[in-house]
Design an enzyme around this catalytic site. Structure first.
Site, PDB file in Angstrom:
ATOM      1  N   ASN A  37      33.072  29.695  29.192  1.00  0.00           N
ATOM      2  CA  ASN A  37      31.829  30.442  29.426  1.00  0.00           C
ATOM      3  C   ASN A  37      31.595  31.535  28.382  1.00  0.00           C
ATOM      4  O   ASN A  37      32.422  32.432  28.208  1.00  0.00           O
ATOM      5  CB  ASN A  37      31.881  31.068  30.830  1.00  0.00           C
ATOM      6  CG  ASN A  37      30.507  31.353  31.388  1.00  0.00           C
ATOM      7  OD1 ASN A  37      29.485  31.089  30.745  1.00  0.00           O
ATOM      8  ND2 ASN A  37      30.469  31.887  32.592  1.00  0.00           N
ATOM      9  N   HIS A 122      30.399  31.615  47.935  1.00  0.00           N
ATOM     10  CA  HIS A 122      30.142  32.987  47.502  1.00  0.00           C
ATOM     11  C   HIS A 122      29.017  33.608  48.306  1.00  0.00           C
ATOM     12  O   HIS A 122      27.871  33.198  48.179  1.00  0.00           O
ATOM     13  CB  HIS A 122      29.709  33.018  46.035  1.00  0.00           C
ATOM     14  CG  HIS A 122      30.815  32.776  45.070  1.00  0.00           C
ATOM     15  ND1 HIS A 122      30.795  33.283  43.793  1.00  0.00           N
ATOM     16  CD2 HIS A 122      31.969  32.085  45.177  1.00  0.00           C
ATOM     17  CE1 HIS A 122      31.902  32.923  43.156  1.00  0.00           C
ATOM     18  NE2 HIS A 122      32.630  32.186  43.970  1.00  0.00           N
ATOM     19  N   TYR A 159      29.437  43.218  39.496  1.00  0.00           N
ATOM     20  CA  TYR A 159      29.873  41.828  39.468  1.00  0.00           C
ATOM     21  C   TYR A 159      29.757  41.168  40.850  1.00  0.00           C
ATOM     22  O   TYR A 159      30.140  41.748  41.860  1.00  0.00           O
ATOM     23  CB  TYR A 159      31.343  41.717  39.004  1.00  0.00           C
ATOM     24  CG  TYR A 159      31.872  40.338  39.271  1.00  0.00           C
ATOM     25  CD1 TYR A 159      31.554  39.285  38.433  1.00  0.00           C
ATOM     26  CD2 TYR A 159      32.615  40.071  40.428  1.00  0.00           C
ATOM     27  CE1 TYR A 159      31.976  37.997  38.720  1.00  0.00           C
ATOM     28  CE2 TYR A 159      33.045  38.792  40.722  1.00  0.00           C
ATOM     29  CZ  TYR A 159      32.723  37.757  39.859  1.00  0.00           C
ATOM     30  OH  TYR A 159      33.119  36.488  40.150  1.00  0.00           O
ATOM     31  N   GLU A 236      41.546  38.997  44.894  1.00  0.00           N
ATOM     32  CA  GLU A 236      41.639  38.281  43.617  1.00  0.00           C
ATOM     33  C   GLU A 236      41.560  39.229  42.427  1.00  0.00           C
ATOM     34  O   GLU A 236      40.766  40.171  42.434  1.00  0.00           O
ATOM     35  CB  GLU A 236      40.476  37.281  43.569  1.00  0.00           C
ATOM     36  CG  GLU A 236      40.350  36.544  42.251  1.00  0.00           C
ATOM     37  CD  GLU A 236      39.190  35.555  42.269  1.00  0.00           C
ATOM     38  OE1 GLU A 236      38.638  35.278  43.360  1.00  0.00           O
ATOM     39  OE2 GLU A 236      38.830  35.063  41.198  1.00  0.00           O
ATOM     40  N   GLU A 262      42.410  33.101  36.783  1.00  0.00           N
ATOM     41  CA  GLU A 262      41.284  32.311  36.250  1.00  0.00           C
ATOM     42  C   GLU A 262      41.163  32.434  34.730  1.00  0.00           C
ATOM     43  O   GLU A 262      40.572  31.563  34.103  1.00  0.00           O
ATOM     44  CB  GLU A 262      39.972  32.704  36.940  1.00  0.00           C
ATOM     45  CG  GLU A 262      39.471  34.088  36.629  1.00  0.00           C
ATOM     46  CD  GLU A 262      38.221  34.462  37.419  1.00  0.00           C
ATOM     47  OE1 GLU A 262      38.146  34.136  38.612  1.00  0.00           O
ATOM     48  OE2 GLU A 262      37.322  35.087  36.831  1.00  0.00           O
ATOM     49  N   HIS A 312      40.023  27.642  40.360  1.00  0.00           N
ATOM     50  CA  HIS A 312      38.749  28.271  39.986  1.00  0.00           C
ATOM     51  C   HIS A 312      37.629  27.223  39.987  1.00  0.00           C
ATOM     52  O   HIS A 312      37.783  26.162  39.403  1.00  0.00           O
ATOM     53  CB  HIS A 312      38.912  28.844  38.571  1.00  0.00           C
ATOM     54  CG  HIS A 312      37.904  29.867  38.193  1.00  0.00           C
ATOM     55  ND1 HIS A 312      37.516  30.080  36.889  1.00  0.00           N
ATOM     56  CD2 HIS A 312      37.205  30.767  38.938  1.00  0.00           C
ATOM     57  CE1 HIS A 312      36.630  31.058  36.848  1.00  0.00           C
ATOM     58  NE2 HIS A 312      36.418  31.496  38.066  1.00  0.00           N
ATOM     59  N   ASP A 316      30.429  27.644  36.070  1.00  0.00           N
ATOM     60  CA  ASP A 316      30.747  27.334  34.662  1.00  0.00           C
ATOM     61  C   ASP A 316      31.848  26.288  34.522  1.00  0.00           C
ATOM     62  O   ASP A 316      32.171  25.883  33.404  1.00  0.00           O
ATOM     63  CB  ASP A 316      31.074  28.602  33.856  1.00  0.00           C
ATOM     64  CG  ASP A 316      32.044  29.553  34.532  1.00  0.00           C
ATOM     65  OD1 ASP A 316      31.663  30.191  35.534  1.00  0.00           O
ATOM     66  OD2 ASP A 316      33.179  29.654  34.058  1.00  0.00           O
ATOM     67  N   TRP A 402      35.377  43.783  32.566  1.00  0.00           N
ATOM     68  CA  TRP A 402      34.293  43.181  33.355  1.00  0.00           C
ATOM     69  C   TRP A 402      34.893  42.204  34.354  1.00  0.00           C
ATOM     70  O   TRP A 402      35.822  41.501  34.049  1.00  0.00           O
ATOM     71  CB  TRP A 402      33.294  42.420  32.466  1.00  0.00           C
ATOM     72  CG  TRP A 402      32.247  41.782  33.347  1.00  0.00           C
ATOM     73  CD1 TRP A 402      31.217  42.409  33.989  1.00  0.00           C
ATOM     74  CD2 TRP A 402      32.159  40.392  33.688  1.00  0.00           C
ATOM     75  NE1 TRP A 402      30.489  41.507  34.722  1.00  0.00           N
ATOM     76  CE2 TRP A 402      31.054  40.264  34.571  1.00  0.00           C
ATOM     77  CE3 TRP A 402      32.918  39.252  33.378  1.00  0.00           C
ATOM     78  CZ2 TRP A 402      30.675  39.034  35.115  1.00  0.00           C
ATOM     79  CZ3 TRP A 402      32.548  38.043  33.912  1.00  0.00           C
ATOM     80  CH2 TRP A 402      31.433  37.930  34.782  1.00  0.00           C
TER      81      TRP A 402
HETATM   82  O1  EZ4 Z   1      33.646  35.579  36.468  1.00  0.00           O
HETATM   83  O2  EZ4 Z   1      33.415  32.078  36.185  1.00  0.00           O
HETATM   84  O3  EZ4 Z   1      36.113  33.868  40.856  1.00  0.00           O
HETATM   85  N1  EZ4 Z   1      35.218  33.665  40.110  1.00  0.00           N
HETATM   86  C1  EZ4 Z   1      34.888  34.401  39.052  1.00  0.00           C
HETATM   87  C2  EZ4 Z   1      33.781  33.911  38.184  1.00  0.00           C
HETATM   88  C3  EZ4 Z   1      34.019  34.264  36.718  1.00  0.00           C
HETATM   89  C4  EZ4 Z   1      33.205  33.383  35.820  1.00  0.00           C
HETATM   90  C5  EZ4 Z   1      33.574  33.604  34.362  1.00  0.00           C
HETATM   91  O4  EZ4 Z   1      33.088  32.580  33.583  1.00  0.00           O
HETATM   92  O5  EZ4 Z   1      35.508  35.421  38.838  1.00  0.00           O
HETATM   93  O6  EZ4 Z   1      32.549  34.438  38.608  1.00  0.00           O
HETATM   94 CO    CO Z   2      37.327  35.448  39.982  1.00  0.00          CO
END
Ligand code: EZ4
Ligand code: CO
Length: 402
Positions: A37, A122, A159, A236, A262, A312, A316, A402
């Site tokens: 990504n 999510h 985020y 996580e 991840e 994961h 993406d 981030w």
């Molecule tokens: O930030 O896939 O657990 N999932 C995550 C995702 C990641 C993105 C990064 O490409 O943390 O949202």
């Molecule tokens: Co994550």
């Protein structure tokens, strides 16, 4: 089964995807996901310039030897670009072998160990009512486990809080979008959110939360401790992933289960975390960790320590990478949970898929191989678009994880 061509297909239906497409002299087509990504074209170059020419003429059945050839043979080992490229080759070869055998891939990995894979979706919302609404929506879609993310008072872009069901952090933008962060505000806010969610949805619903690498070890330890009453399935990426010793301190302070990985790409990233029992779930994607061959190895090692899979699965990861995760997850003994975010309709028009999501459980289906097809004409209608993941800044402008 000799490889006749190795082609790298870049398509951007709802987002960018990089797919390796191998064809053999038997007329079979094998697919592997190589999507990294925000850095997609680096893997395209690695595959097209350095790997594809080495594959033509090789015996597609020799999966382990090809893996070692690309890993050891490059001399420059590991790293996200290399391991995504190797993953694509590995998954495409497993796809071919299973198609040649006339079986769904999980049969070659040892067969099904369960009837289906528990998936988590999510949920997010800027406020408690919108978060509750998002959780209700996922429960209606059949999800039986929910990741909970929410805004933090005083911060404008955090985020994991999406404006629609198709949450996608990478923007089609020429420069990364800037989000803002303040760990003290976050730490004050989050325990109350989980208290409210538990009060609304009861004690049994598995709840997950992603800190996305933002806390110091002592902050993460405090958060894990304060979340204990709300019985999280996992916390996580509570600290930056490359500093794995941070989890020793977190672990000493909390029984909240920990998940990480991840952004890892090798068993060596996990070795001390697994052998010292510092984590509970392995978050690697098949796509970013050297494919099925390498992730299976990591999971078998983790299983010896009671550590489970939590592969994961954000948007993406292409449908090809998702299918690979499902075949592996169905076969391994120590499956934990599978992240599952639905792809958009345009993505589904490019990739045909055989996997199912019923009553909260994913299943890879019974089609031979991975069970995913790539429509080249459809893919060609969606050329690459520049996209970046966001960055994060503190109030004084300091760049933060981030
Ligand atoms: O930030 O896939 O657990 N999932 C995550 C995702 C990641 C993105 C990064 O490409 O943390 O949202
Ligand atoms: Co994550």
């Amino acid at each position: 089964m000799i490889i006749e061509s190795a082609e790298v297909v870049v398509t951007s239906p709802d987002r960018n995807f990089v797919t390796l497409r191998l064809t053999t002299d038997d007329g079979l087509v094998g697919l592997g996901d190589a999507t990294l990504n925000g850095r997609e074209r680096s893997v395209v170059a690695y595959l097209a310039e350095h790997v594809a020419p080495l594959l033509v003429g090789r015996d597609a059945h020799r999966i382990e030897d090809t893996w070692q050839f690309l890993y050891r043979g490059a001399y420059w080992r590991r790293g996200p670009v290399t391991m995504a490229a190797i993953a694509a080759v590995d998954v495409a070869l497993w796809d071919l072998k299973a198609q040649a055998a006339g079986m769904p891939l999980y049969q070659l990995l040892g067969g099904a160990s369960r009837t289906g894979l528990l998936a988590y979706g999510h949920a997010s919302g800027p406020s408690l009512p919108s978060l509750f609404e998002s959780i209700h929506q996922l429960l209606e879609e059949g999800y039986r486990a929910i990741r909970v993310q929410t805004s933090v008072p005083g911060l404008s872009k955090v985020y994991g809080v999406g404006s629609s069901a198709l949450y996608e952090p990478a923007g089609r933008v020429p420069m990364p979008v800037e989000e803002d962060w303040d760990s003290r505000s976050y730490l004050r806010h989050i325990p109350g959110v989980f208290e409210a969610v538990r009060a609304e949805f009861g004690p049994s619903l598995p709840l997950l939360h992603d800190v996305h690498h933002r806390l110091t070890p002592i902050e993460a330890a405090r958060l894990g401790k304060e979340l204990e009453p709300y019985d999280l399935f996992w916390l996580e990426d509570c600290t930056p992933a490359e500093d794995t010793s941070a989890l020793r301190l977190v672990r000493q302070h909390t029984t909240t289960p920990l998940a990480i990985g991840e952004v890892f790409n090798s068993v060596y990233d996990y070795r001390s975390l697994i052998s010292e029992r510092l984590i509970d779930y392995v978050r690697s994607a098949v796509t970013h960790t050297g494919g099925i061959t390498h992730l299976k190895r990591i999971l078998e090692y983790a299983g010896q320590y009671g550590i489970k899979s939590g592969i994961h699965g954000p948007t993406d990861i292409s449908p090809v990478g998702m299918a690979a995760a499902l075949h592996l997850g169905l076969a391994v003994h120590n499956f934990g949970i599978q992240e599952y975010m639905k792809h958009g309709a345009l993505t589904d028009s490019v990739f045909s898929q055989s996997f199912t999501f019923t009553d909260g459980l994913l299943h890879p289906g019974s089609a031979p191989g991975l069970g995913v097809g790539l429509d080249l004409d459809a893919a060609g209608r969606f050329p690459y678009q520049t996209a970046y993941l966001p960055i994060n800044r503190l109030k004084d402008g300091t760049l933060h994880d981030w």
